[in-house]
Design an enzyme around this catalytic site. Sequence first.
Site, PDB file in Angstrom:
ATOM      1  N   GLN A   1      26.960  52.474  74.681  1.00 54.04           N
ATOM      2  CA  GLN A   1      26.841  52.258  76.119  1.00 54.04           C
ATOM      3  C   GLN A   1      25.514  52.798  76.665  1.00 54.04           C
ATOM      4  O   GLN A   1      24.908  52.191  77.544  1.00 54.04           O
ATOM      5  CB  GLN A   1      28.016  52.904  76.846  1.00 54.04           C
ATOM      6  CG  GLN A   1      28.101  52.495  78.285  1.00 54.04           C
ATOM      7  CD  GLN A   1      29.521  52.481  78.791  1.00 54.04           C
ATOM      8  OE1 GLN A   1      30.466  52.683  78.036  1.00 54.04           O
ATOM      9  NE2 GLN A   1      29.683  52.236  80.060  1.00 54.04           N
TER      10      GLN A   1
ATOM     11  N   HIS B   1      22.771  52.777  75.173  1.00 52.94           N
ATOM     12  CA  HIS B   1      21.741  51.812  74.800  1.00 52.94           C
ATOM     13  C   HIS B   1      21.785  50.565  75.683  1.00 52.94           C
ATOM     14  O   HIS B   1      20.888  49.733  75.611  1.00 52.94           O
ATOM     15  CB  HIS B   1      21.919  51.381  73.343  1.00 52.94           C
ATOM     16  CG  HIS B   1      21.306  52.312  72.366  1.00 52.94           C
ATOM     17  ND1 HIS B   1      21.924  53.470  71.945  1.00 52.94           N
ATOM     18  CD2 HIS B   1      20.122  52.271  71.721  1.00 52.94           C
ATOM     19  CE1 HIS B   1      21.153  54.081  71.086  1.00 52.94           C
ATOM     20  NE2 HIS B   1      20.050  53.383  70.930  1.00 52.94           N
ATOM     21  N   GLY B   2      22.828  50.401  76.471  1.00 57.11           N
ATOM     22  CA  GLY B   2      22.958  49.193  77.281  1.00 57.11           C
ATOM     23  C   GLY B   2      23.160  47.991  76.378  1.00 57.11           C
ATOM     24  O   GLY B   2      23.771  48.075  75.319  1.00 57.11           O
ATOM     25  N   GLY B   3      22.622  46.862  76.786  1.00 58.25           N
ATOM     26  CA  GLY B   3      22.764  45.634  76.005  1.00 58.25           C
ATOM     27  C   GLY B   3      22.155  45.728  74.621  1.00 58.25           C
ATOM     28  O   GLY B   3      22.594  45.050  73.692  1.00 58.25           O
TER      29      GLY B   3
ATOM     30  N   GLU C   1      45.083  53.932  57.333  1.00 59.69           N
ATOM     31  CA  GLU C   1      45.927  55.072  56.960  1.00 59.69           C
ATOM     32  C   GLU C   1      46.891  55.461  58.069  1.00 59.69           C
ATOM     33  O   GLU C   1      47.207  56.629  58.251  1.00 59.69           O
ATOM     34  CB  GLU C   1      45.071  56.286  56.560  1.00 59.69           C
ATOM     35  CG  GLU C   1      44.169  56.036  55.376  1.00 59.69           C
ATOM     36  CD  GLU C   1      44.922  55.699  54.102  1.00 59.69           C
ATOM     37  OE1 GLU C   1      46.016  56.246  53.878  1.00 59.69           O
ATOM     38  OE2 GLU C   1      44.422  54.868  53.336  1.00 59.69           O
TER      39      GLU C   1
ATOM     40  N   ASN D   1      46.529  55.528  65.081  1.00 62.92           N
ATOM     41  CA  ASN D   1      46.582  56.800  65.806  1.00 62.92           C
ATOM     42  C   ASN D   1      47.843  56.906  66.656  1.00 62.92           C
ATOM     43  O   ASN D   1      48.307  58.006  66.936  1.00 62.92           O
ATOM     44  CB  ASN D   1      45.320  56.987  66.636  1.00 62.92           C
ATOM     45  CG  ASN D   1      44.156  57.412  65.770  1.00 62.92           C
ATOM     46  OD1 ASN D   1      44.289  57.546  64.557  1.00 62.92           O
ATOM     47  ND2 ASN D   1      43.016  57.634  66.382  1.00 62.92           N
ATOM     48  N   GLU D   2      48.420  55.774  67.030  1.00 65.16           N
ATOM     49  CA  GLU D   2      49.699  55.811  67.752  1.00 65.16           C
ATOM     50  C   GLU D   2      50.802  56.349  66.838  1.00 65.16           C
ATOM     51  O   GLU D   2      51.632  57.154  67.266  1.00 65.16           O
ATOM     52  CB  GLU D   2      50.073  54.417  68.275  1.00 65.16           C
ATOM     53  CG  GLU D   2      49.229  53.945  69.437  1.00 65.16           C
ATOM     54  CD  GLU D   2      47.826  53.488  69.047  1.00 65.16           C
ATOM     55  OE1 GLU D   2      47.589  53.168  67.858  1.00 65.16           O
ATOM     56  OE2 GLU D   2      46.959  53.480  69.933  1.00 65.16           O
TER      57      GLU D   2
ATOM     58  N   ARG E   1      57.183  64.425  66.458  1.00 68.53           N
ATOM     59  CA  ARG E   1      58.382  64.787  65.690  1.00 68.53           C
ATOM     60  C   ARG E   1      58.247  66.183  65.072  1.00 68.53           C
ATOM     61  O   ARG E   1      59.210  66.948  65.060  1.00 68.53           O
ATOM     62  CB  ARG E   1      58.627  63.757  64.588  1.00 68.53           C
ATOM     63  CG  ARG E   1      59.167  62.460  65.124  1.00 68.53           C
ATOM     64  CD  ARG E   1      59.424  61.479  64.017  1.00 68.53           C
ATOM     65  NE  ARG E   1      59.964  60.236  64.552  1.00 68.53           N
ATOM     66  CZ  ARG E   1      60.008  59.103  63.902  1.00 68.53           C
ATOM     67  NH1 ARG E   1      59.532  59.036  62.668  1.00 68.53           N
ATOM     68  NH2 ARG E   1      60.502  58.040  64.461  1.00 68.53           N
TER      69      ARG E   1
END
Length: 127
Positions: free
Chosen positions: A82, A84-86, A109, A112-113, A121
């Site tokens: 971001q 760097h912009g475009g 692996e 992340n959810e 748990r």
Amino acid sequence: MGARQGAVLHRRTQGLRSQDQPVPGAAIQAGRHGTELQAARIFLYAAASKLDRKAPDASKWSAMAKRFVTDVGFNVANDALQLHGGYGYLHDYGIEKLVRDLRVHQILEGTNEIMRVIIARALIGRQ
């Protein structure tokens, strides 16, 4: 961790003005990213140590480290893109590849959810 650090270093060199003074926003982000990357590295080493010692909470720590390290890495690379912009999307800069590769690590692996479910748990006492 190496790819994430590469994104920070790449942006640090690209964010310099001709007088070698950091662009203010880039300097602030570099400081934040450096801290986050170091925290991720320490967390990763702690989880690896628990695995090596076969600690009873090694799976919880591994899930936490996997989730944290991959999220930090993706966020750092995404912020670099971001900044760097475009131009960040151009192949010439290499940032787009880092973002793509690091996004995959959030999925491989176990997403992340799923890591969050494993962590929850373990924290509430259900395996």
